[in-house]
Design a protein around this motif. Sequence first.
Motif, PDB file in Angstrom:
ATOM      1  N   TYR A 145       0.813  -1.280  -0.109  1.00  0.00           N
ATOM      2  CA  TYR A 145       0.127  -0.118   0.021  1.00  0.00           C
ATOM      3  C   TYR A 145       0.869   1.271  -0.192  1.00  0.00           C
TER       4      TYR A 145
ATOM      5  N   THR B 188      -9.275   0.902  -9.248  1.00  0.00           N
ATOM      6  CA  THR B 188      -8.862  -0.297  -9.914  1.00  0.00           C
ATOM      7  C   THR B 188      -7.754  -0.054 -10.880  1.00  0.00           C
TER       8      THR B 188
ATOM      9  N   HIS C 115     -10.549   3.869  -0.031  1.00  0.00           N
ATOM     10  CA  HIS C 115      -9.224   4.075   0.163  1.00  0.00           C
ATOM     11  C   HIS C 115      -8.664   4.587   1.334  1.00  0.00           C
TER      12      HIS C 115
ATOM     13  N   TYR D 251      -2.394  -2.415  -5.407  1.00  0.00           N
ATOM     14  CA  TYR D 251      -3.570  -2.944  -4.958  1.00  0.00           C
ATOM     15  C   TYR D 251      -3.130  -4.290  -4.288  1.00  0.00           C
TER      16      TYR D 251
ATOM     17  N   ASN E 198     -10.659  -1.542  -5.139  1.00  0.00           N
ATOM     18  CA  ASN E 198     -10.309  -0.992  -3.888  1.00  0.00           C
ATOM     19  C   ASN E 198     -11.370  -1.515  -2.638  1.00  0.00           C
TER      20      ASN E 198
ATOM     21  N   ASP F  56      -9.851  -4.779  -1.477  1.00  0.00           N
ATOM     22  CA  ASP F  56      -8.499  -4.538  -0.231  1.00  0.00           C
ATOM     23  C   ASP F  56      -9.297  -4.247   0.840  1.00  0.00           C
TER      24      ASP F  56
END
Length: 396
Positions: free
Chosen positions: A39, A59, A78, A358, A378, A381
């Motif tokens: 990240y 993405t 995010h 990602y 996103n 994640d």
Amino acid sequence: MKNFNLYLVLIILFFGSCKDKKVEFEKPISIIDKVSEQYEYLYENAIPFVDTDKPMPRTIVNGKLHTVGVYDWTSGFHPGSMWNLYGLTKNEEWKNRATYYTKLLDTIQYWEGTHDLGFMIGDSYGNALKYVNNEDYKKVMVQAAKSLSSRFKPKAGIIQSWETNDRWKCPVIIDNMMNLEMLFEATKISGDSTFYDIAVTHADTTMAKHFRKDYSSYHVLDYDTETGEVLKRNTAQGYQDESAWARGQAWGLYGFIVMYRETKKPKYLNQAKKIAGFIMNHPNLPEDRVPYWDYNAPITAQTPRDASAAAITASALYELSTYVEGDLKLAFKDEATTIVETLSKEPYLAEVGTNEGYLLKHSTGHLPNDSEINVPINYADYYFLEALMRQREMVK
């Protein structure tokens, strides 16, 4: 005897060469270190977009990082992921970065044109409040709850999802269960039970009308807002109207677990257990526990998986396991752990420095619309990081 003597010589030579030297073994990199490092790469890739009208990574499109504006329904994931990273690492850098990206969403609190405020505000400001006692953040949560409540149709008992169009008069999608958590938080902050009551009413209507006998869920229901009659039962992102779109099943599971957490009403726990049973026992669920994009889609070598559905399910099952006992507790916990272990390695977990930063590969956004197929997204994640947090808490 000759071979034995040779073996002794080799042992003596090896240990002799190691004398006065410290034999070092490479320490395996923990999954927390991996996701944090990855990240960091995503954060650096996103910096050029910070001062644009599309600051939020969503993405990959055509091999490149694709960002969106704050009014995109995924904009809260995010900053939410960075709050999760702060929770996992206690690294102040993630807290500072999460704070910056969270504040970019300030104007969303007033937006009455979407049902996704729970994703956008709840996952950003709501997560911030887990770590920061900030009165301004609390005000944002309450205002966002007011905006979401403006979409409530009391005669039908639901919060409208999308706007009226040629196909539907008042469409309500199963995803909307994920926005109710913010309403509960707003009641806790403000003392106004209106938000609580709306969440309960919407959940009760959804439980009664959105699910089939096997506890799979339709994607879209169309309501008559005056009578509450269901006009249509359809899908927008699934294989067929009567199929079980994978991410939709995960949304429903997660949503009813939240309902039980916030109300302690047994009917919601029972609903969550039944949905979990549908998912875990489905004959089309692959051995690695990462579902195909729809449980009823034809399966070929090219049928895409949905890692995002798996991540949401894992996080939900960890929480669900804390509300039950015995064999059921172990079953839910083991299923969640199996999913997390699967997502923590190839082919799902990206190598550090790849995948534009990602974490997960192989998610499916909207296959019928030929959008975001077999790509990182996103929200995959976000829920993967949340599952890692919940796993760690259970170990503790």
